[in-house]
Design an enzyme around this catalytic site. Structure first.
Site, PDB file in Angstrom:
ATOM      1  N   HIS A  51       0.953 -24.929 -22.109  1.00  0.00           N
ATOM      2  CA  HIS A  51      -0.261 -25.438 -21.493  1.00  0.00           C
ATOM      3  C   HIS A  51      -0.067 -26.898 -21.095  1.00  0.00           C
ATOM      4  CE1 HIS A  51      -3.027 -22.177 -23.495  1.00  0.00           C
ATOM      5  NE2 HIS A  51      -2.050 -21.670 -22.757  1.00  0.00           N
ATOM      6  N   GLU A  53      -1.366 -29.763 -21.977  1.00  0.00           N
ATOM      7  CA  GLU A  53      -1.218 -30.792 -23.003  1.00  0.00           C
ATOM      8  C   GLU A  53       0.206 -30.813 -23.563  1.00  0.00           C
ATOM      9  OE1 GLU A  53      -5.395 -28.939 -23.495  1.00  0.00           O
ATOM     10  OE2 GLU A  53      -3.399 -28.352 -22.808  1.00  0.00           O
ATOM     11  N   ARG A 188      -4.922 -15.832  -0.512  1.00  0.00           N
ATOM     12  CA  ARG A 188      -4.502 -14.648  -1.271  1.00  0.00           C
ATOM     13  C   ARG A 188      -3.719 -15.066  -2.510  1.00  0.00           C
ATOM     14  NH1 ARG A 188      -1.657 -10.399   2.996  1.00  0.00           N
ATOM     15  NH2 ARG A 188      -3.524  -9.803   4.185  1.00  0.00           N
ATOM     16  N   ASP A 204      -4.819   0.748   8.926  1.00  0.00           N
ATOM     17  CA  ASP A 204      -3.857  -0.329   9.180  1.00  0.00           C
ATOM     18  C   ASP A 204      -2.553  -0.184   8.418  1.00  0.00           C
ATOM     19  OD1 ASP A 204      -5.843  -1.418  10.762  1.00  0.00           O
ATOM     20  OD2 ASP A 204      -6.526  -2.843   9.238  1.00  0.00           O
ATOM     21  N   GLY A 308     -12.796  -3.611   5.366  1.00  0.00           N
ATOM     22  CA  GLY A 308     -13.493  -3.361   6.613  1.00  0.00           C
ATOM     23  C   GLY A 308     -14.989  -3.574   6.487  1.00  0.00           C
TER      24      GLY A 308
END
Length: 374
Positions: A51, A53, A188, A204, A308
């Site tokens: 993390h 810290e 994204r 698509d 869509g």
């Protein structure tokens, strides 16, 4: 209250982790000695890594600089629990820092003030609130998952100035320019998962991955993919499964939510790596709110929607959307497919109220960010 310079530096570091920390929050940390010098700094690494810290403490140690008595600026309360890493509050106490300035309390029930209590028990002064608003804006998904048990849902739409996302015949490539499309991939990349519907999959055959210039950031964390597919119509050879193959350098999971079971098709989809979940509502469609709560259990913070007009409309009707990311192209398409199929409303008072939070030109297109108001 204005954000202090050192906390702003911590927030800037947190922003550098925007695309890598999922499902953990984006956190930055700066350690300042009594002379006002930065002796250590860092941000949270990928899940399972240190993390912010700990990274900052390691940074100071690598330069043989003392942190004893120093002031630590951290954009979220230091954790107090044992997960994949040890508690950060214990690491700070062991390092004998003198004060910790925390932007905001961590809403995670495993922390939620416990880290601050442990710091105080170690005779470390604690100050809370410096940079709180900016810290919250960096982590809308993590805060949503902890407080509402569902992700922050951001709906991305690319449209003409008159609000059309495609022609009547479905042609939509490309309404917006390459700069806007690259920017969309960046959005994204910060999400934990991308959601689309079966209509988009069949029409698509998209990859719905991260491409373009983001390949320079290696290795890429590929967001998981969520498909709303009531009748399990997803083709077994759909391109979206490319990143779920065992040998993929950028692996992701594909989660399909259905309303009507088809045992043979379900088994075939699961055989190629998909995880199928049945969540029907009384109308024989996928229960979208139940889907969101299930995604929260899978540790999805931010959910990026690219669907869509039909699924967009369903998400709006079910009050599932928190924010809109809209790219408006400088062209008019006339009668086509709109942004979302919902309504009609009977009164203006029924309108979904939004607040514009940002507008910016991206290439020749206008990017608009708007949040749903309470």
């Amino acid at each position: 209250m204005a954000t202090s310079p050192f906390m702003q530096k911590a927030l800037d570091l947190a922003a550098q982790a925007l695309r890598i920390t999922s499902p953990n929050p984006r956190v930055g940390c700066v350690i300042v000695n009594a002379q006002g010098q930065v002796v250590g700094q860092g941000h949270t690494q990928r899940a399972g890594g240190p993390h912010a810290e700990v990274v900052a403490l390691q940074d100071a140690a690598s330069k043989n600089l003392s942190v004893e008595g120093a002031t630590v600026y951290v954009s979220l309360e230091p954790c107090a629990h044992h997960g994949k890493t040890g508690p950060c509050c214990e690491a700070l106490a062991k390092a004998k820092v003198g004060k910790v300035v925390v932007a905001m309390v961590d809403p995670n029930p495993l922390v939620a003030g416990k880290g601050i209590d442990k710091l105080k028990a170690a005779n470390i002064d604690v100050e809370i609130g410096d940079g709180a608003s900016a810290s919250a804006s960096l982590n809308p998904g993590f805060l949503s998952r902890m407080s509402r048990q569902k992700p922050w849902v951001r709906m991305k739409i690319a449209a003409s100035l008159d609000g059309q996302t495609s022609l009547q015949n479905g042609q939509s490539q490309w309404i917006t320019g390459p700069e806007a499309r690259a920017d969309g991939h960046a959005w994204r990349a910060r999400a934990c998962a991308i959601l689309t519907g079966i209509g988009t999959v069949l029409e698509d055959n998209p990859l719905l991955d991260i491409r373009l210039s983001l390949h320079a950031e290696s290795p890429i964390r590929m967001p998981h993919l969520v498909i709303v597919d009531s009748r399990l119509e997803t083709p077994l050879d759909a391109r979206l499964f490319e990143h779920s193959k065992p040998n993929s350098p950028t692996p992701r999971q594909v989660w399909i939510y259905a309303a009507i079971d088809n045992p043979a098709k379900r088994a075939a989809l699961e055989a190629i790596g998909a995880r199928v979940t049945l969540l029907p509502n009384p109308d024989g469609k996928v229960d979208l709110n139940a889907l969101l709560h299930d995604l929260a259990r899978r540790e999805v913070n931010e959910l990026h929607v690219e669907a869509g007009h039909k699924l967009n409309g369903s998400l709006l009707r079910e009050a599932c959307v928190d924010e809109f990311l809209v790219y408006l192209a400088p062209q008019m398409l006339g009668s086509g497919r709109g942004m979302a199929q919902w309504g009609p409303l009977d009164n203006l008072s029924q309108a979904l109220r939004l607040e514009f939070t940002e507008t910016q030109l991206i290439g020749k297109d206008l990017r608009v960010l708007a949040r749903v108001t309470a």
